[in-house]
Write a protein that holds these residues in place. Structure first.
Motif, PDB file in Angstrom:
ATOM      1  N   GLU A  90      -8.174   0.395  -5.074  1.00  0.00           N
ATOM      2  CA  GLU A  90      -7.909  -0.728  -5.986  1.00  0.00           C
ATOM      3  C   GLU A  90      -6.563  -1.386  -5.649  1.00  0.00           C
ATOM      4  O   GLU A  90      -6.432  -2.604  -5.683  1.00  0.00           O
ATOM      5  CB  GLU A  90      -7.899  -0.274  -7.445  1.00  0.00           C
ATOM      6  CG  GLU A  90      -9.250   0.159  -7.973  1.00  0.00           C
ATOM      7  CD  GLU A  90     -10.160  -0.993  -8.321  1.00  0.00           C
ATOM      8  OE1 GLU A  90      -9.742  -2.157  -8.230  1.00  0.00           O
ATOM      9  OE2 GLU A  90     -11.314  -0.723  -8.692  1.00  0.00           O
ATOM     10  N   HIS A  91      -5.556  -0.562  -5.331  1.00  0.00           N
ATOM     11  CA  HIS A  91      -4.246  -1.101  -4.967  1.00  0.00           C
ATOM     12  C   HIS A  91      -4.350  -1.950  -3.698  1.00  0.00           C
ATOM     13  O   HIS A  91      -3.792  -3.050  -3.626  1.00  0.00           O
ATOM     14  CB  HIS A  91      -3.234   0.032  -4.770  1.00  0.00           C
ATOM     15  CG  HIS A  91      -1.899  -0.452  -4.304  1.00  0.00           C
ATOM     16  ND1 HIS A  91      -1.071  -1.218  -5.091  1.00  0.00           N
ATOM     17  CD2 HIS A  91      -1.265  -0.299  -3.118  1.00  0.00           C
ATOM     18  CE1 HIS A  91       0.020  -1.512  -4.401  1.00  0.00           C
ATOM     19  NE2 HIS A  91      -0.071  -0.974  -3.209  1.00  0.00           N
ATOM     20  N   ILE A  92      -5.065  -1.456  -2.717  1.00  0.00           N
ATOM     21  CA  ILE A  92      -5.260  -2.219  -1.474  1.00  0.00           C
ATOM     22  C   ILE A  92      -5.957  -3.540  -1.790  1.00  0.00           C
ATOM     23  O   ILE A  92      -5.552  -4.600  -1.292  1.00  0.00           O
ATOM     24  CB  ILE A  92      -6.055  -1.385  -0.438  1.00  0.00           C
ATOM     25  CG1 ILE A  92      -5.176  -0.239   0.082  1.00  0.00           C
ATOM     26  CG2 ILE A  92      -6.552  -2.260   0.707  1.00  0.00           C
ATOM     27  CD1 ILE A  92      -5.926   0.797   0.904  1.00  0.00           C
ATOM     28  N   GLN A  93      -6.992  -3.498  -2.624  1.00  0.00           N
ATOM     29  CA  GLN A  93      -7.708  -4.716  -2.993  1.00  0.00           C
ATOM     30  C   GLN A  93      -6.786  -5.699  -3.711  1.00  0.00           C
ATOM     31  O   GLN A  93      -6.851  -6.909  -3.489  1.00  0.00           O
ATOM     32  CB  GLN A  93      -8.905  -4.387  -3.901  1.00  0.00           C
ATOM     33  CG  GLN A  93     -10.034  -3.689  -3.194  1.00  0.00           C
ATOM     34  CD  GLN A  93     -10.716  -4.583  -2.195  1.00  0.00           C
ATOM     35  OE1 GLN A  93     -10.922  -5.765  -2.423  1.00  0.00           O
ATOM     36  NE2 GLN A  93     -11.056  -4.017  -1.056  1.00  0.00           N
ATOM     37  N   ARG A  94      -5.912  -5.190  -4.560  1.00  0.00           N
ATOM     38  CA  ARG A  94      -4.984  -6.047  -5.298  1.00  0.00           C
ATOM     39  C   ARG A  94      -4.042  -6.777  -4.349  1.00  0.00           C
ATOM     40  O   ARG A  94      -3.854  -7.992  -4.441  1.00  0.00           O
ATOM     41  CB  ARG A  94      -4.194  -5.192  -6.287  1.00  0.00           C
ATOM     42  CG  ARG A  94      -3.175  -5.978  -7.067  1.00  0.00           C
ATOM     43  CD  ARG A  94      -2.511  -5.085  -8.108  1.00  0.00           C
ATOM     44  NE  ARG A  94      -1.529  -5.857  -8.837  1.00  0.00           N
ATOM     45  CZ  ARG A  94      -0.279  -5.513  -8.960  1.00  0.00           C
ATOM     46  NH1 ARG A  94       0.152  -4.391  -8.428  1.00  0.00           N
ATOM     47  NH2 ARG A  94       0.560  -6.258  -9.632  1.00  0.00           N
ATOM     48  N   ARG A 119       2.300  -5.991   4.613  1.00  0.00           N
ATOM     49  CA  ARG A 119       2.922  -5.620   3.338  1.00  0.00           C
ATOM     50  C   ARG A 119       2.646  -4.167   2.951  1.00  0.00           C
ATOM     51  O   ARG A 119       3.449  -3.547   2.270  1.00  0.00           O
ATOM     52  CB  ARG A 119       2.450  -6.548   2.229  1.00  0.00           C
ATOM     53  CG  ARG A 119       3.033  -7.936   2.392  1.00  0.00           C
ATOM     54  CD  ARG A 119       2.595  -8.845   1.290  1.00  0.00           C
ATOM     55  NE  ARG A 119       3.082 -10.182   1.537  1.00  0.00           N
ATOM     56  CZ  ARG A 119       3.686 -10.932   0.625  1.00  0.00           C
ATOM     57  NH1 ARG A 119       3.856 -10.468  -0.584  1.00  0.00           N
ATOM     58  NH2 ARG A 119       4.090 -12.125   0.931  1.00  0.00           N
ATOM     59  N   LEU A 120       1.505  -3.655   3.370  1.00  0.00           N
ATOM     60  CA  LEU A 120       1.168  -2.264   3.058  1.00  0.00           C
ATOM     61  C   LEU A 120       1.663  -1.289   4.121  1.00  0.00           C
ATOM     62  O   LEU A 120       1.431  -0.078   4.009  1.00  0.00           O
ATOM     63  CB  LEU A 120      -0.351  -2.115   2.881  1.00  0.00           C
ATOM     64  CG  LEU A 120      -0.946  -2.792   1.655  1.00  0.00           C
ATOM     65  CD1 LEU A 120      -2.463  -2.729   1.693  1.00  0.00           C
ATOM     66  CD2 LEU A 120      -0.415  -2.172   0.375  1.00  0.00           C
ATOM     67  N   ALA A 130     -11.438  -5.458  -8.795  1.00  0.00           N
ATOM     68  CA  ALA A 130     -10.946  -6.580  -9.580  1.00  0.00           C
ATOM     69  C   ALA A 130      -9.809  -6.221 -10.534  1.00  0.00           C
ATOM     70  O   ALA A 130      -9.566  -6.932 -11.487  1.00  0.00           O
ATOM     71  CB  ALA A 130     -12.098  -7.190 -10.358  1.00  0.00           C
ATOM     72  N   ILE A 131      -9.087  -5.146 -10.281  1.00  0.00           N
ATOM     73  CA  ILE A 131      -8.008  -4.753 -11.179  1.00  0.00           C
ATOM     74  C   ILE A 131      -6.925  -5.833 -11.235  1.00  0.00           C
ATOM     75  O   ILE A 131      -6.407  -6.154 -12.299  1.00  0.00           O
ATOM     76  CB  ILE A 131      -7.409  -3.389 -10.774  1.00  0.00           C
ATOM     77  CG1 ILE A 131      -8.440  -2.282 -10.939  1.00  0.00           C
ATOM     78  CG2 ILE A 131      -6.155  -3.084 -11.566  1.00  0.00           C
ATOM     79  CD1 ILE A 131      -8.926  -2.044 -12.341  1.00  0.00           C
TER      80      ILE A 131
END
Length: 184
Positions: A147-151, A166-167, A95-96
């Motif tokens: 966290e970056h992937i989740q964001r 995008r990644l 949830a960052i």
């Protein structure tokens, strides 16, 4: 600066704790009371909004993911009711990105779960000019990556194909990463 931002609680020790984990919020409430705060607890967005309507607290610790909605609604309501409130949001599983949104909406800071009473107190009383000390156990590089992937996944409205594009990664690889629980 006001008294609240220089490491002191100040004249109004009122504190709202919002989390749907009853055991956690009860324990945190007791610990914060020992530190000089006057905590009230809420287990839902509905309860929190009612408590804010009765008396907006000077401090708040709000979990972003609640059973009946988003903690962002509580952050917004408290900021509208009391501009000077110091609001800390708690983020858990992936949830960052939401925590960043909460800070943009008026939260003072955010903490990753699990956070203890010392972490919460430091964040609530930290001065705007001084950063709190670094955490004892910062996130691992694997966790930061996750966290970056989740964001990005959240920003793409949970569309796996768009997130993968995008990644610059293969869609099936991304699906396997998303299916796993995040590293600690």
């Amino acid at each position: 600066m006001d008294d609240q931002s220089d490491g002191q609680i100040g004249p109004d020790p009122s504190l709202l704790l919002v989390d749907d984990d009853e055991l956690f919020v009860t324990r945190l409430g007791r610990a914060m009371e020992k530190r000089g705060f006057q905590p009230r607890t809420a287990l839902s967005v509905t309860d929190a909004l009612r408590l804010i309507g009765e008396a907006a607290p000077a401090f708040a610790v709000i979990d972003l993911r609640l059973e009946d909605g988003s903690g962002l609604d509580v952050v917004e309501a408290l900021r509208d009711a009391r501009e000077d409130a110091r609001i800390i949001v708690l983020t858990g599983y992936g949830a960052i990105a939401t925590a960043v949104a909460a800070v943009k909406m008026g939260a003072t800071d955010y903490l990753a779960k699990p956070a203890d009473a010392d972490d919460v107190t430091s964040a609530l009383l930290a001065s705007g000019e001084l950063l709190p000390p670094p955490p004892e156990n910062p996130m691992s590089a694997d966790r930061v990556r996750w966290e970056h992937i989740q964001r990005v996944y959240e920003q793409c409205d949970r569309n796996v194909s768009e997130t993968a594009r995008r990644l610059h990664m293969h869609r099936r690889t991304l699906q396997r990463i998303l299916a796993k629980r995040g590293p600690r």
